[in-house]
Design a protein around this motif. Sequence first.
Motif, mmCIF file in Angstrom:
data_model
loop_
_atom_site.group_PDB
_atom_site.id
_atom_site.type_symbol
_atom_site.label_atom_id
_atom_site.label_comp_id
_atom_site.label_asym_id
_atom_site.label_seq_id
_atom_site.Cartn_x
_atom_site.Cartn_y
_atom_site.Cartn_z
ATOM 1 N N ASP A 143 -45.438 -16.527 13.571
ATOM 2 C CA ASP A 143 -45.310 -16.265 12.137
ATOM 3 C C ASP A 143 -45.458 -14.781 11.794
ATOM 4 O O ASP A 143 -45.841 -14.423 10.677
ATOM 5 N N PHE A 144 -45.145 -13.904 12.746
ATOM 6 C CA PHE A 144 -45.195 -12.472 12.479
ATOM 7 C C PHE A 144 -44.052 -12.037 11.565
ATOM 8 O O PHE A 144 -44.123 -10.986 10.926
ATOM 9 N N TYR A 145 -42.990 -12.838 11.543
ATOM 10 C CA TYR A 145 -41.809 -12.518 10.741
ATOM 11 C C TYR A 145 -41.503 -13.706 9.834
ATOM 12 O O TYR A 145 -42.142 -14.762 9.922
ATOM 13 N N VAL A 146 -40.551 -13.533 8.941
ATOM 14 C CA VAL A 146 -40.224 -14.571 7.961
ATOM 15 C C VAL A 146 -39.045 -15.381 8.486
ATOM 16 O O VAL A 146 -37.919 -14.875 8.583
ATOM 17 N N TRP A 147 -39.309 -16.643 8.831
ATOM 18 C CA TRP A 147 -38.306 -17.529 9.432
ATOM 19 C C TRP A 147 -38.064 -18.741 8.530
ATOM 20 O O TRP A 147 -38.961 -19.190 7.820
ATOM 21 N N HIS A 148 -36.857 -19.270 8.617
ATOM 22 C CA HIS A 148 -36.527 -20.512 7.888
ATOM 23 C C HIS A 148 -35.322 -21.160 8.577
ATOM 24 O O HIS A 148 -34.395 -20.465 8.989
ATOM 25 N N THR A 149 -35.364 -22.473 8.671
ATOM 26 C CA THR A 149 -34.254 -23.186 9.335
ATOM 27 C C THR A 149 -33.013 -23.286 8.468
ATOM 28 O O THR A 149 -31.955 -23.717 8.930
ATOM 29 N N GLY A 150 -33.116 -22.865 7.201
ATOM 30 C CA GLY A 150 -31.960 -22.895 6.326
ATOM 31 C C GLY A 150 -31.794 -24.239 5.648
ATOM 32 O O GLY A 150 -32.656 -25.119 5.728
ATOM 33 N N LYS A 151 -30.692 -24.371 4.976
ATOM 34 C CA LYS A 151 -30.399 -25.641 4.300
ATOM 35 C C LYS A 151 -29.013 -26.116 4.715
ATOM 36 O O LYS A 151 -28.148 -25.308 5.084
ATOM 37 N N VAL A 152 -28.818 -27.397 4.693
ATOM 38 C CA VAL A 152 -27.545 -27.985 5.088
ATOM 39 C C VAL A 152 -26.835 -28.487 3.833
ATOM 40 O O VAL A 152 -27.376 -29.298 3.070
ATOM 41 N N VAL A 153 -25.641 -27.976 3.590
ATOM 42 C CA VAL A 153 -24.832 -28.352 2.435
ATOM 43 C C VAL A 153 -23.482 -28.851 2.934
ATOM 44 O O VAL A 153 -22.764 -28.118 3.633
ATOM 45 N N ASN A 154 -23.172 -30.107 2.637
ATOM 46 C CA ASN A 154 -21.921 -30.719 3.099
ATOM 47 C C ASN A 154 -21.760 -30.593 4.615
ATOM 48 O O ASN A 154 -20.678 -30.304 5.122
ATOM 49 N N GLY A 155 -22.905 -30.784 5.302
ATOM 50 C CA GLY A 155 -22.865 -30.761 6.758
ATOM 51 C C GLY A 155 -22.827 -29.387 7.375
ATOM 52 O O GLY A 155 -22.749 -29.254 8.598
ATOM 53 N N ILE A 156 -22.915 -28.335 6.553
ATOM 54 C CA ILE A 156 -22.850 -26.948 7.063
ATOM 55 C C ILE A 156 -24.181 -26.261 6.808
ATOM 56 O O ILE A 156 -24.687 -26.251 5.683
ATOM 57 N N ARG A 157 -24.744 -25.683 7.873
ATOM 58 C CA ARG A 157 -26.023 -24.968 7.731
ATOM 59 C C ARG A 157 -25.784 -23.633 7.044
ATOM 60 O O ARG A 157 -24.879 -22.887 7.403
ATOM 61 N N GLN A 158 -26.641 -23.310 6.073
ATOM 62 C CA GLN A 158 -26.525 -22.085 5.294
ATOM 63 C C GLN A 158 -27.883 -21.406 5.191
ATOM 64 O O GLN A 158 -28.928 -22.042 5.377
ATOM 65 N N PRO A 159 -27.892 -20.106 4.861
ATOM 66 C CA PRO A 159 -29.171 -19.418 4.645
ATOM 67 C C PRO A 159 -29.971 -20.100 3.539
ATOM 68 O O PRO A 159 -29.401 -20.747 2.645
ATOM 69 N N PRO A 160 -31.287 -19.954 3.566
ATOM 70 C CA PRO A 160 -32.140 -20.669 2.604
ATOM 71 C C PRO A 160 -32.025 -20.174 1.169
ATOM 72 O O PRO A 160 -32.387 -20.911 0.245
ATOM 73 N N THR A 161 -31.594 -18.928 0.957
ATOM 74 C CA THR A 161 -31.455 -18.395 -0.403
ATOM 75 C C THR A 161 -30.194 -17.541 -0.476
ATOM 76 O O THR A 161 -29.557 -17.234 0.534
ATOM 77 N N ASN A 162 -29.892 -17.098 -1.691
ATOM 78 C CA ASN A 162 -28.738 -16.218 -1.910
ATOM 79 C C ASN A 162 -29.090 -14.744 -1.790
ATOM 80 O O ASN A 162 -28.275 -13.876 -2.129
ATOM 81 N N TRP A 163 -30.275 -14.396 -1.328
ATOM 82 C CA TRP A 163 -30.764 -13.016 -1.341
ATOM 83 C C TRP A 163 -29.825 -12.085 -0.587
ATOM 84 O O TRP A 163 -29.359 -12.400 0.512
ATOM 85 N N ILE A 164 -29.584 -10.903 -1.165
ATOM 86 C CA ILE A 164 -28.648 -9.919 -0.613
ATOM 87 C C ILE A 164 -29.405 -8.711 -0.074
ATOM 88 O O ILE A 164 -30.322 -8.196 -0.717
ATOM 89 N N SER A 165 -28.996 -8.241 1.079
ATOM 90 C CA SER A 165 -29.607 -7.093 1.741
ATOM 91 C C SER A 165 -29.239 -5.785 1.037
ATOM 92 O O SER A 165 -28.163 -5.643 0.467
ATOM 93 N N VAL A 166 -30.156 -4.822 1.116
ATOM 94 C CA VAL A 166 -29.873 -3.471 0.634
ATOM 95 C C VAL A 166 -28.631 -2.920 1.328
ATOM 96 O O VAL A 166 -27.866 -2.148 0.741
ATOM 97 N N PHE A 167 -28.409 -3.331 2.577
ATOM 98 C CA PHE A 167 -27.262 -2.859 3.355
ATOM 99 C C PHE A 167 -26.071 -3.816 3.273
ATOM 100 O O PHE A 167 -25.239 -3.838 4.164
#
Length: 576
Positions: A143-167
């Motif tokens: 747990d040194f870093y922030v991990w998440h298994t994501g979410k599954v939508v219509n059978g497709i795994r996706q990131p857990p949020t819509n958050w956008i990187s500075v880059f």
Amino acid sequence: MLAKSLTVCCLLALIVSPTLAELGWWRTAQFYQIYPRSFKDSDGDGVGDLNGVTQQLAYLKEIGVTATWLSPIFTSPMADFGYDVANFYEIDPLFGTMEDFDNLLTRAKQLDIKIILDFVPNHSSDECEWFIRSAAGEAEYKDFYVWHTGKVVNGIRQPPTNWISVFRGSQWTWHEGRQAYYLHQFHAKQPDLNYRNPQVVEAMKDVLRFWLRKGVYGFRIDAVPHVFEVAADSTGNWPDEPRNEYVTDPEDYSYLDHIYTTNQPETIDLVYQFREVIDDIDAELGGDDRVLLSEAYAPLDVLMQYYGNSTHNGSQIPFNFELISNININSDAYHYSELIHNWLDNMPSDKAANWVLGNHDQSRIGSRLGADRIDAINMLLLTLPGISVTYQGEEIGMTDVFISWEDTVDPQACQSNEQEFERLTRDPVRTPFQWSDESQAGFTDANTTWLPLADDFKLVNVKRERGIALSHLNIYKQLRALRDEVTLKQGDIQVNALGPNVLALKRSLAGQASYITVLNINDDVEAVNLDSVFTQLSSQLRYVVVNDKSVRRKNDLTFANSVLLMPKEAIVLSTV
């Protein structure tokens, strides 16, 4: 905006004589930022290094630098040029060895220049051992870093949020080994550390202790607002961030309003904890104060919390980005005055102000505000009360260098496209320092440099400007010498706009000469009456510092009620 007729006097309670030394060397210090890749190359590889910095410390002494902070020099794969740290305890071989760093500290101590390091707490490199072990699921680092298994939508795994990187793009990247997404607010090779894990907090405090005990005098804390994300809910999930309706590019960082990934309340407490480490080391080692300089682009009320509260000390120097962020080439004197007052009028009375007008992430002063305003901006920086922060090259008037799409190396730009990169790239402000008119501007013996040199280096360089009385460099040095006057160290300040084109500052202290900085920021000849806005001026004033627009010379006299200013003229006057 301040009303045009309004005259405001802000009495700044910085320091009460005779306890200046007791209250900290940093309160009226001159900080200088070195971007080591571009300062001085000692080994001929076209990239600056620690021995190059050591070779040029005498120059810092020449221009009156109190302390210099170095952009990251730690072991790194250089995906973000050192801000992706693979080992927080090692010097990257590109910059030298630990012995080279020790030699730098020794020479700096001889010259009474304090060394400040860039501390990057938000993330590490994905090549850091901590991340490798976390990705492998090892219990200690899981747990040194922030991990998440994501979410599954219509059978497709996706990131857990819509958050956008500075880059640009998602803040989440899938890790095949861990079978989970990891969070990165910046580059995908910069995974975010998990500060809700006390082990991470303690590990980073240990990093601070290590370098303080080696002899550094503090840290500039990078990207502080990003350190915490909102806490996950009871199901281990986070909310999506809301849209910014004025931005249409869904990959762009500004497409979202980052209410859940920046400026979380826990961030302030973490800075207080870092300050406790600093204070503990002060007690352990004694000597001059160690300091924290915190980088936070945040609302003013949040920034003021970084200073501390009634029970906790905070960052001595929460960087003041009011001017660098909000002044532009079209700003008038009222806008300058308003932004200066924003800080002075909101700052706790027992704290020190600081002023930042250039850094490695922002267009240079001469390019952002106009090359004919360079002296005026340096006069403002060095006669305002408190702490000045200068980015390497601003004292000689370096300007942005055009870097083509083909030559661009900044990841913030490289992850965009040929149409957008110029808006995002930070390369133009990071080009090699211009020491002389000799080959490669005296920066290196190599045939090429890691970023292209400025075309004007034969005219804009330290060697040439040393010999020109009213060069940017020599005006800067005069201003720096003036800062040793007791009035500029301890005095009160008044800030006034005399119409849209003229800004004036008065520094005063009972029993001492007063100093008045007057800037004509536009292209009209201006006649101003300083008696109309400042009290207790002598009828005659002496020119103390002038720039190359001036028709008057140092030690000339003028009347306070009729000071004539040429277009873009900047001067410092004193009471006779």
